[in-house]
Design a protein around this motif. Structure first.
Motif, mmCIF file in Angstrom:
data_model
loop_
_atom_site.group_PDB
_atom_site.id
_atom_site.type_symbol
_atom_site.label_atom_id
_atom_site.label_comp_id
_atom_site.label_asym_id
_atom_site.label_seq_id
_atom_site.Cartn_x
_atom_site.Cartn_y
_atom_site.Cartn_z
ATOM 1 N N UNK A 1 -4.432 -4.059 -5.854
ATOM 2 C CA UNK A 1 -5.148 -3.295 -4.826
ATOM 3 C C UNK A 1 -6.290 -4.143 -4.253
ATOM 4 N N UNK A 2 -7.015 -4.839 -5.129
ATOM 5 C CA UNK A 2 -8.098 -5.715 -4.656
ATOM 6 C C UNK A 2 -7.546 -6.861 -3.814
ATOM 7 N N UNK A 3 -6.413 -7.408 -4.218
ATOM 8 C CA UNK A 3 -5.798 -8.493 -3.451
ATOM 9 C C UNK A 3 -5.370 -8.002 -2.069
ATOM 10 N N UNK A 4 -4.879 -6.771 -1.984
ATOM 11 C CA UNK A 4 -4.515 -6.194 -0.683
ATOM 12 C C UNK A 4 -5.737 -6.047 0.211
ATOM 13 N N UNK A 5 -6.806 -5.545 -0.362
ATOM 14 C CA UNK A 5 -8.036 -5.381 0.425
ATOM 15 C C UNK A 5 -8.578 -6.734 0.876
ATOM 16 N N UNK B 1 0.836 -1.208 0.000
ATOM 17 C CA UNK B 1 0.000 0.000 0.000
ATOM 18 C C UNK B 1 0.869 1.256 0.000
ATOM 19 N N UNK B 2 2.020 1.202 0.654
ATOM 20 C CA UNK B 2 2.950 2.337 0.583
ATOM 21 C C UNK B 2 3.429 2.539 -0.851
ATOM 22 N N UNK B 3 3.696 1.440 -1.567
ATOM 23 C CA UNK B 3 4.070 1.562 -2.980
ATOM 24 C C UNK B 3 2.941 2.172 -3.803
ATOM 25 N N UNK C 1 -6.952 9.849 -5.802
ATOM 26 C CA UNK C 1 -7.862 9.010 -5.016
ATOM 27 C C UNK C 1 -7.192 7.688 -4.631
ATOM 28 N N UNK C 2 -6.429 7.098 -5.544
ATOM 29 C CA UNK C 2 -5.719 5.861 -5.234
ATOM 30 C C UNK C 2 -4.663 6.101 -4.159
ATOM 31 N N UNK C 3 -3.956 7.215 -4.243
ATOM 32 C CA UNK C 3 -2.940 7.537 -3.237
ATOM 33 C C UNK C 3 -3.573 7.686 -1.861
ATOM 34 N N UNK D 1 -2.521 1.405 4.101
ATOM 35 C CA UNK D 1 -1.202 1.134 4.696
ATOM 36 C C UNK D 1 -1.281 1.260 6.217
ATOM 37 N N UNK D 2 -1.974 2.292 6.702
ATOM 38 C CA UNK D 2 -2.162 2.447 8.147
ATOM 39 C C UNK D 2 -2.863 1.228 8.727
ATOM 40 N N UNK D 3 -3.904 0.755 8.043
ATOM 41 C CA UNK D 3 -4.622 -0.434 8.518
ATOM 42 C C UNK D 3 -3.720 -1.661 8.518
#
Length: 181
Positions: free
Chosen positions: A163-167, A22-24, A32-34, A41-43
């Motif tokens: 991004x979806x995989x991270x979520x 998420x930092x990347x 909006x993505x940033x 990233x905080x989560x």
């Protein structure tokens, strides 16, 4: 976190990897993505800290209220952002769940952090489990068709399937953490 130490370390590794990616993503060209990546990233890092096995490190008593305050501030920021996009409502539920878990840890005596027991699943924990389980199942179903459609030339911060995989990873981690409460 309660439960097997090896599972806790796997959860820590998953959350750290998700937070790092998420930092990347914060380097994306789309504002909006940033912004979303910063909250994610905080989560991710917050969940990693919370998932460290209690046998390895038990935070001091003052840490849980601070943790709740940090995620409470994130929840307020997310509530403000939710005015313009319903996607932020999921982030609001996630930050509220983190506040709830931190407040639960602050309210319970230190010995309770190491032992199971009690009178069943509290209503709010059960509701959060239902929400995040549904979120994981829906996110997983949405990710499967997208897995083969990634554009090879897209920058790391602009890959929607990642991004979806991270979520999805954070949703799975949230379910695991709620199950151990």
């Amino acid at each position: 976190m309660h439960g097997p130490v090896s599972a806790a370390w796997l959860l820590v590794a998953l959350c750290v990897a998700t937070g790092a990616y998420c930092l990347l993503r914060m380097r994306s060209g789309v504002e909006e993505q940033r912004r979303a990546a910063g909250g994610e990233a905080l989560m991710g890092f917050g969940m990693a800290v919370m998932a460290v096995p209690a046998a390895v490190f038990t935070p001091p008593g003052w840490a849980w209220p601070v943790y709740a305050a940090v995620f409470g501030a994130a929840a307020l920021r997310t509530l403000w952002a939710a005015r313009s996009s319903p996607h932020h409502l999921h982030h609001l539920v996630g930050t509220a769940a983190m506040v709830y878990m931190a407040a639960s840890m602050a309210a319970s005596p230190p010995a309770a952090h190491h032992a199971h027991g009690g009178s069943g699943v509290p209503l709010l924990t059960g509701a959060l489990l239902v929400y995040f389980t549904g979120y994981v199942l829906l996110s997983g179903a949405r990710l499967v068709p997208a897995a083969g459609t990634g554009v090879a030339t897209a920058r790391w911060g602009d890959r929607p399937e990642l991004a979806r995989a991270c979520r999805l990873s954070m949703g799975i981690a949230m379910v695991a953490m709620l199950l151990t409460m």
